[in-house]
Design a protein around this motif. Structure first.
Motif: not given
Length: 380
Positions: A344, A362, A360, A357, A302, A329, A321, A319
């Protein structure tokens, strides 16, 4: 090469011939001589290998995981005599596939179909094909390789998912960016004249001030773009969680494409593909996910996100992950401000519930199916 049955015949023949001088039974001698004659005949048969022409095709060449795919072999006997039935073997996605081919007269062509394994995601080479040749009694066996090779793309089957959230633009004409399609009515910036530009768009005050012919750069507003970034570094994943992450990323990309949005997918290793509905299909996106691999040397994970260029500005970012460290993060916060909305996805044991995050949206889950359920429930 002597087959298992050939070894049995050889041992029996040796025992029969060896026992005759001791027991003096004519029957034992007759059986031993018969066995020896059969073995010699089989050995003499082997040099007369069938002369074949083999062509393989895969239908379809690109298939979803666990979807139906088949290989089709077209075999022509180019020899001057009939060839016996034989067996062809090849390895696909780590599995041995055995195909029985019929006897063919001289000059005849036969075709046989067989299923291909599609349980493993990836780009799988198929071939070369090894054709097994044996004598009529199966005492001897040998293989002949035919350089007929092809590839099969197996991409993850996307889950039905809602597209990435795009947010709401506070601007009257909608959010604009340098990479938005030109020719609209929303003003984005001034730029130098390029041959072919509409002279009605000349901005005369700026032209007089700079001495250079300047053009109003108008774009089409209200066209949210989607950017899906798949983390392919090794540290955040187990093998199972990486496969789940690939399927989630493919699902988000497919949802964006079918929702009518221009979509771009990237991996942290540098792979990149884009699709725009009505212009290009989603095949390039799915091919990227088919070949995505874990832990490519030089993959920074990242940490590549802050280095994205102007093409990422104003896009809705997703994103995907595994379970990275919280510090990694937290460091994403400044980079996420360049995007309209950032989402995310965290895949891994325990669902990544303790990770967050800043800035964001999440969603965390253990499996791709669990993620799809949580994502749809939360986004919709």
């Amino acid at each position: 090469m002597i087959s298992r049955s050939g070894w049995g015949a050889l041992v029996a023949t040796v025992l029969l011939l060896a026992s005759w001088p001791l027991l003096h039974y004519p029957e034992l001698l007759g059986l031993g001589v018969t066995g020896a004659a059969v073995l010699v005949g089989g050995a003499l048969w082997m040099p007369a290998r069938p002369r074949l022409q083999v062509v393989r095709r895969v239908e379809p060449a690109r298939v979803a995981q666990d979807g139906p795919a088949r290989g089709v072999l077209t075999v022509t006997n180019i020899g001057r005599r009939r060839c016996p039935p034989f067996v062809a073997v090849e390895t696909v996605a780590g599995e041995r596939v055995t195909v029985t081919l019929p006897s063919l007269a001289a000059g005849a062509t036969g075709q046989v179909e067989y299923p291909l394994p599609t349980a493993r995601r990836g780009i799988h080479p198929i071939g070369p094909l090894t054709v097994g040749h044996s004598d009529p009694l199966g005492l001897f066996r040998t293989g002949q390789s035919y350089p007929s090779t092809t590839r099969m793309w197996v991409y993850p089957t996307p889950h039905p998912m809602a597209p990435l959230p795009t947010g709401r633009s506070p601007e009257l004409d909608g959010r604009t960016s340098a990479v938005a399609p030109g020719g609209g009515v929303a003003f984005h910036s001034l730029r130098e004249y390029v041959r072919g530009d509409d002279l009605r768009l000349v901005h005369w005050p700026s032209t007089a001030r700079t001495g250079t012919l300047m053009i109003r750069h108008n774009v089409v507003p209200h066209e949210p773009r989607m950017l899906v970034l798949l983390d392919t570094s090794a540290a955040p994943y187990t093998e199972e969680s990486f496969e789940a992450a690939v399927r989630v990323a493919a699902s988000l990309a497919a949802a964006a494409f079918h929702g009518g949005h221009p979509v771009e997918v990237r991996t942290t290793a540098g792979a990149r593909a884009a699709a725009e509905r009505g212009v290009t299909g989603q095949g390039a996106l799915l091919a990227l996910f088919a070949e995505a691999s874990l832990g490519v040397p030089g993959d920074r994970g990242l940490a590549v996100l802050p280095g994205f260029g102007a093409t990422a500005e104003g896009a809705a970012l997703g994103v995907v992950t595994g379970s990275p460290r919280q510090a990694e993060l937290a460091a994403l916060g400044p980079a996420l401000r360049r995007f309209a909305v950032a989402s995310v996805a965290l895949l891994g044991p325990g669902g990544g519930a303790v990770l967050s995050v800043p800035g964001a949206f999440t969603v965390a889950a253990t499996t791709s199916a669990e993620f799809a359920e949580r994502w749809n429930r939360t986004v919709r």
